[in-house]
Design an enzyme around this catalytic site. Sequence first.
Site, PDB file in Angstrom:
ATOM      1  N   ASP A 170       0.808  -1.218   0.000  1.00 37.10           N
ATOM      2  CA  ASP A 170       0.000   0.000   0.000  1.00 37.10           C
ATOM      3  C   ASP A 170       0.847   1.277   0.000  1.00 37.10           C
ATOM      4  O   ASP A 170       0.316   2.368  -0.097  1.00 37.10           O
ATOM      5  CB  ASP A 170      -0.950   0.019   1.206  1.00 37.10           C
ATOM      6  CG  ASP A 170      -0.209   0.184   2.510  1.00 37.10           C
ATOM      7  OD1 ASP A 170       1.015  -0.082   2.544  1.00 37.10           O
ATOM      8  OD2 ASP A 170      -0.840   0.584   3.503  1.00 37.10           O
ATOM      9  N   TYR A 264      10.653   4.984   2.667  1.00 38.69           N
ATOM     10  CA  TYR A 264      11.421   3.965   3.392  1.00 38.69           C
ATOM     11  C   TYR A 264      12.920   4.051   3.125  1.00 38.69           C
ATOM     12  O   TYR A 264      13.716   3.491   3.868  1.00 38.69           O
ATOM     13  CB  TYR A 264      10.920   2.560   3.044  1.00 38.69           C
ATOM     14  CG  TYR A 264       9.659   2.171   3.778  1.00 38.69           C
ATOM     15  CD1 TYR A 264       9.735   1.618   5.058  1.00 38.69           C
ATOM     16  CD2 TYR A 264       8.410   2.362   3.214  1.00 38.69           C
ATOM     17  CE1 TYR A 264       8.581   1.265   5.733  1.00 38.69           C
ATOM     18  CE2 TYR A 264       7.260   2.013   3.889  1.00 38.69           C
ATOM     19  CZ  TYR A 264       7.348   1.465   5.148  1.00 38.69           C
ATOM     20  OH  TYR A 264       6.214   1.110   5.827  1.00 38.69           O
TER      21      TYR A 264
END
Lengths: 441, 441
Positions: A170, A264
């Site tokens: 997601d 990330y």
Amino acid sequence: MKKFSVVIAGGGSTFTPGIVMMLLDNKDRFPLRSLRLYDNDAERQGVLGEALAILLKEQAPDVEFLYTTDPEVAFTDTDFCMAHIRVGKYAMREQDEKIPLKHGVIGQETCGPGGLAYGMRSISGMMEIIDHMERYSPNCWMLNYSNPAAIVAEACRVLRPNSKVLNICDMPVGTLRRMSQIIGKQPKELDVRYFGLNHFGWWTSVKDKEGNEYIDQIRDYVAENGYLTQVEVDTQHMDESWQATHKKAKDLLEVDNRFLPNTYLKYYLFPDEEVAHSNADYTRANEVMAGREKTVFDAARKIVANGTAENSDFHIDSHASFIVDLARAIAFNTHERMVMIVENNGAIANFPDDAMVEVPCIVGSDGPEPLAQGRIPAFHQTLMYQQVMVEKMTVEAFIEGSYQKMWQALTLSKTVPSAKVAKELLDDLIEVNGDFWPELK
Amino acid sequence: MKKFSVVIAGGGSTFTPGIVMMLLDNKDRFPLRSLRLYDNDAERQGVLGEALAILLKEQAPDVEFLYTTDPEVAFTDTDFCMAHIRVGKYAMREQDEKIPLKHGVIGQETCGPGGLAYGMRSISGMMEIIDHMERYSPNCWMLNYSNPAAIVAEACRVLRPNSKVLNICDMPVGTLRRMSQIIGKQPKELDVRYFGLNHFGWWTSVKDKEGNEYIDQIRDYVAENGYLTQVEVDTQHMDESWQATHKKAKDLLEVDNRFLPNTYLKYYLFPDEEVAHSNADYTRANEVMAGREKTVFDAARKIVANGTAENSDFHIDSHASFIVDLARAIAFNTHERMVMIVENNGAIANFPDDAMVEVPCIVGSDGPEPLAQGRIPAFHQTLMYQQVMVEKMTVEAFIEGSYQKMWQALTLSKTVPSAKVAKELLDDLIEVNGDFWPELK
């Protein structure tokens, strides 16, 4: 319209109620005939299952609903398996986060040693569910968004190469939502180009349906603000740690401003800052256990106590509707364009064919057709190569039960400073993971 | 036998006297007609040149000798150019070592940020010497053992692809000598298989001329003692820091015990330990300046003062005789088997064709023919790939004058913990390197 039978694997997940409500909300475009929860933890799933049974009876009495720990019951006559399992639950996530931090290394759910530890725990569980699915419903598709998605996807590639498993995350969806807010559009109005691994990639283009390119406009905004938008609608992503993560994209962009980075990447490019800002005594797992986990299970117990789901504290996870898009793409051959985790096979030209990469795909009844992203620059390619080899060697270490290979995988990680620290980490991780891991020799 | 004209580029190097004496010692197999020293530092070279003129007059009056800063004089009618230049000298090596240590990062001549800084300084100087050589003696071969050899070799590949430059390092030679001592043989009795980059590789086979394999025997020894032998004959490698380096191979072998590691790998696999054992106020450059540099220049001044090289303190560098082996291979088509730094082109099967790798070659009149080493394991391949891309991006940063690319090269290095530290390092390195570096924008 055809109606579908869906099983949610990891029925006891805190995400289950929100996703069930999202499915009900999308019934007009993805009709349900049956919805089942499957988990190996009867007690935990039971709390949510009992509450959801009440909710379904009130809101969708036409949908057959049950929750079970019996794979035959769960997986017989099923069209789609939605998988969001978490082997070891939050108690082990807490270890994944705290043990690395004890060694001065990134402690995170999917990135760094914690992600590798979680991967080692997850592979058996994932394969077991795939096997159940294939045994009882050979035509069933798995819509897999279980973390750590990169390692889980690589394990599927190696161990179940012919299984109908669709790996999706997601994060690209969530960041695209932020981008759309930045330029005043809706996500559905935008098509992206993107290359990377899961939790490790870059957007190279964001266009509207008329073909207008917005990447420069978004880049200018991110260079100032990161992905932090004025329209912070997603409650999960609103707390302080997520805000910092979205802001940090500004620094990521500075290292290379050609493309828009996945947030990330901060764990790989700025691990020192991340470790410095971490509290080794209270990590994200503690936040989730005290926050979402408590809230969701309290809400479930309240529904059961009240005997009704009216005015419940369950919240619809409307952002998870990409899962419905994916199911529809398979069911109705919609050719939806979605960023997915697939075997490379040239989609990224200068990257190994057998790497599991994250790229935009056109999804139809046969699964995803990756869109070729061409050659990528040396900097990105090298970072990705290092990371994908860590993931591949982790899966090999699992399969071979090899201590040496797992030590080497940790040593190769961008997040781990040396072979010495890698070994100390590995020995600690082996100890706390116990039977969740295969024995490493 | 044909007699050869040799120029030593970097005539003012502390290594020059030892190598000149080695050349004289090898005159029977590699006859000299002319020996010249070339340097851009007239004063420094002059001290050694004056002493060596006395030595040559006494020991080899038949060899024409001169030292010069004039490239035309140095490079006209020359068969071989032996290059051991050090742009910035030991004063800059000291900075290469101390600046990274200030940031908690490996401070070393060729490995980590110091090596990249040294590389950025060396490229122009090397290209200048190649151009002099080609201008005045188009058939001359360069025997290049200038550090940092990996970056220098890559720069030659990119900037002077057709030049007759042979890149070679003494480290594989030195470690093979230790291996030969371990098994009671002479280095010349042994043939190795080896793969890697310069200062970054592994031996996969050590056989005698009858084909007997000794790698297991050597590995058992190294697993106990590293490469530290009872026969410590090489004075340069005898001091404490070198002893620790040879011992450390024991730990390197533990991380992967299939092959015998190059000792420099400690900087990449155990950087934390290396930094912890470093003294940021007194590094190897300080040792060399107080030791070898002082000794050699004092010895030169003594020769000049005495008017004779008899009983001088110059020491023959007999281990450098591999340079004579290399020159002979070219001159006499000997097909000597030597570990060299060459463009990969498949020699390591699963490694980029355009990488400069270190592998055994058969050297004849046309130069080296690499011996194919086949596929290498994922762990080694990934470490090497990361490192070679750091080296390639450094050369690209030099050519393009790109700050961003140099920042990325440093960020990719196994020795650098984050993009943040990489930037701090880069800014410090730019400041101290001044005009030694191209301007980075």
